[in-house]
Write a protein that holds these residues in place. Sequence first.
Motif, mmCIF file in Angstrom:
data_model
loop_
_atom_site.group_PDB
_atom_site.id
_atom_site.type_symbol
_atom_site.label_atom_id
_atom_site.label_comp_id
_atom_site.label_asym_id
_atom_site.label_seq_id
_atom_site.Cartn_x
_atom_site.Cartn_y
_atom_site.Cartn_z
ATOM 1 N N ARG A 42 0.833 -1.206 0.000
ATOM 2 C CA ARG A 42 0.000 0.000 0.000
ATOM 3 C C ARG A 42 0.867 1.255 0.000
ATOM 4 N N GLU A 43 1.908 1.252 0.810
ATOM 5 C CA GLU A 43 2.800 2.408 0.891
ATOM 6 C C GLU A 43 3.562 2.612 -0.417
ATOM 7 N N SER A 44 3.982 1.518 -1.061
ATOM 8 C CA SER A 44 4.752 1.644 -2.306
ATOM 9 C C SER A 44 3.921 2.261 -3.431
ATOM 10 N N PHE A 45 2.593 2.032 -3.396
ATOM 11 C CA PHE A 45 1.705 2.611 -4.402
ATOM 12 C C PHE A 45 1.203 3.999 -4.004
ATOM 13 N N GLY A 46 1.453 4.375 -2.766
ATOM 14 C CA GLY A 46 1.032 5.695 -2.315
ATOM 15 C C GLY A 46 -0.439 5.812 -1.971
ATOM 16 N N PHE A 47 -1.101 4.679 -1.690
ATOM 17 C CA PHE A 47 -2.507 4.726 -1.301
ATOM 18 C C PHE A 47 -2.637 5.057 0.189
ATOM 19 N N ARG A 48 -3.701 5.780 0.543
ATOM 20 C CA ARG A 48 -3.899 6.181 1.928
ATOM 21 C C ARG A 48 -4.305 4.998 2.801
ATOM 22 N N THR A 49 -5.095 4.073 2.249
ATOM 23 C CA THR A 49 -5.561 2.913 3.003
ATOM 24 C C THR A 49 -5.435 1.652 2.157
ATOM 25 N N VAL A 50 -5.492 0.509 2.830
ATOM 26 C CA VAL A 50 -5.492 -0.767 2.121
ATOM 27 C C VAL A 50 -6.769 -0.908 1.292
ATOM 28 N N SER A 51 -7.843 -0.317 1.756
ATOM 29 C CA SER A 51 -9.099 -0.373 1.002
ATOM 30 C C SER A 51 -8.961 0.286 -0.367
ATOM 31 N N HIS A 52 -8.216 1.378 -0.437
ATOM 32 C CA HIS A 52 -7.967 2.013 -1.736
ATOM 33 C C HIS A 52 -7.166 1.077 -2.636
ATOM 34 N N LEU A 53 -6.191 0.369 -2.043
ATOM 35 C CA LEU A 53 -5.415 -0.604 -2.810
ATOM 36 C C LEU A 53 -6.324 -1.714 -3.323
ATOM 37 N N THR A 54 -7.230 -2.200 -2.481
ATOM 38 C CA THR A 54 -8.135 -3.278 -2.868
ATOM 39 C C THR A 54 -9.038 -2.848 -4.017
ATOM 40 N N GLU A 55 -9.554 -1.628 -3.949
ATOM 41 C CA GLU A 55 -10.418 -1.129 -5.024
ATOM 42 C C GLU A 55 -9.659 -1.087 -6.350
ATOM 43 N N ARG A 56 -8.429 -0.602 -6.305
ATOM 44 C CA ARG A 56 -7.616 -0.548 -7.521
ATOM 45 C C ARG A 56 -7.323 -1.957 -8.033
ATOM 46 N N LEU A 57 -7.050 -2.871 -7.112
ATOM 47 C CA LEU A 57 -6.791 -4.268 -7.474
ATOM 48 C C LEU A 57 -7.962 -4.868 -8.232
ATOM 49 N N ILE A 58 -9.173 -4.608 -7.746
ATOM 50 C CA ILE A 58 -10.367 -5.214 -8.341
ATOM 51 C C ILE A 58 -10.617 -4.678 -9.753
ATOM 52 N N TYR A 59 -10.436 -3.391 -9.953
ATOM 53 C CA TYR A 59 -10.847 -2.772 -11.212
ATOM 54 C C TYR A 59 -9.715 -2.555 -12.215
ATOM 55 N N ASP A 60 -8.480 -2.843 -11.828
ATOM 56 C CA ASP A 60 -7.354 -2.660 -12.750
ATOM 57 C C ASP A 60 -6.554 -3.951 -12.860
ATOM 58 N N PRO A 61 -6.962 -4.867 -13.752
ATOM 59 C CA PRO A 61 -6.263 -6.155 -13.876
ATOM 60 C C PRO A 61 -4.817 -6.022 -14.343
ATOM 61 N N LEU A 62 -4.458 -4.885 -14.931
ATOM 62 C CA LEU A 62 -3.079 -4.697 -15.373
ATOM 63 C C LEU A 62 -2.129 -4.565 -14.188
ATOM 64 N N LEU A 63 -2.682 -4.326 -13.016
ATOM 65 C CA LEU A 63 -1.867 -4.111 -11.816
ATOM 66 C C LEU A 63 -1.477 -5.413 -11.131
ATOM 67 N N ILE A 64 -2.150 -6.509 -11.436
ATOM 68 C CA ILE A 64 -1.982 -7.728 -10.661
ATOM 69 C C ILE A 64 -0.564 -8.287 -10.744
ATOM 70 N N ARG A 65 0.066 -8.185 -11.907
ATOM 71 C CA ARG A 65 1.423 -8.727 -12.043
ATOM 72 C C ARG A 65 2.385 -8.005 -11.101
ATOM 73 N N GLU A 66 2.271 -6.697 -11.034
ATOM 74 C CA GLU A 66 3.150 -5.936 -10.148
ATOM 75 C C GLU A 66 2.850 -6.237 -8.685
ATOM 76 N N ILE A 67 1.580 -6.375 -8.355
ATOM 77 C CA ILE A 67 1.202 -6.675 -6.977
ATOM 78 C C ILE A 67 1.747 -8.030 -6.546
ATOM 79 N N ILE A 68 1.560 -9.053 -7.364
ATOM 80 C CA ILE A 68 2.056 -10.380 -7.029
ATOM 81 C C ILE A 68 3.568 -10.361 -6.903
ATOM 82 N N GLY A 69 4.228 -9.637 -7.805
ATOM 83 C CA GLY A 69 5.679 -9.558 -7.738
ATOM 84 C C GLY A 69 6.161 -8.965 -6.430
ATOM 85 N N LYS A 70 5.502 -7.906 -5.967
ATOM 86 C CA LYS A 70 5.921 -7.253 -4.731
ATOM 87 C C LYS A 70 5.536 -8.059 -3.494
ATOM 88 N N LEU A 71 4.478 -8.841 -3.580
ATOM 89 C CA LEU A 71 4.073 -9.659 -2.442
ATOM 90 C C LEU A 71 4.954 -10.885 -2.267
#
Length: 276
Positions: A42-71
Amino acid sequence: MHASELVDIEVALFQEAIKRRYGYDFSGYAEASFKRRVIALRESFGFRTVSHLTERLIYDPLLIREIIGKLSVPVSEMFRDPIVFRHIREEVIPMLATWPSINIWIAGCAQGEEVYSLSIILRESGLYDRAHIFATDFSDDALARAEEGIYPQREAKKFSKNYLLSGGIGSLSDWVTTGYQRIRVDASLRRNVTFANHNLVSDGVFGEMQLIMCRNVLIYFSDDLQDRALGLFRDSLVHGGFLCLGSRENLEYSAVSAEFSALEGSRGIFRRGSRG
């Protein structure tokens, strides 16, 4: 309700969202470790809350590769814990030499440092031509980086020191080239390597192996998920095959402990076969 409890709810919703939307199941991961990773994400993406990260995760499938890589990508280095690689060179390699062909699975290979470390040992031991390494991770981004075999040049001194401490018979420069502030491993070290996506949480047995390495991965798993992964390793190993875990990982209280014996004097190396 305390702020930390609200974050726990957010992390649980993130975990459920990534499973239902993309099929990645983190439910077996140790809760504290997973929470730390999600907060760092969440901090690396600059989101204020994890909920904002979750919303972006759900609606932006292009982000999943980067998220999995960082996790998923842990810190590693070539010949990390060199005493372990010395034991592999001196104790395990002579036993592997008794098989006509040698299959090796490196599970959770991250960016490939251990893959190429083992390739070098096999080359120096004369076993590479009859060996095949299956290097797996559940992050496609990590696999792509591993297959490139390119690392920052600032790591060269540490890699070289580890290589010598592991019993290297030459110089690491025999196997890598440097330039443009990068280290690139020799292409010959990839010749007998297959990189593949495999998830220890949900995927099945991976062939018949003589050696499996999975170091510093299980420490992030819950007890149940550790037992699942160790069951996969047991079922993927031939009788007499070897399992190499991280220095903080052990089989002592696992569901498969009775089916392995520790290699005497080693740190985290076990052989499949009854203790009796």
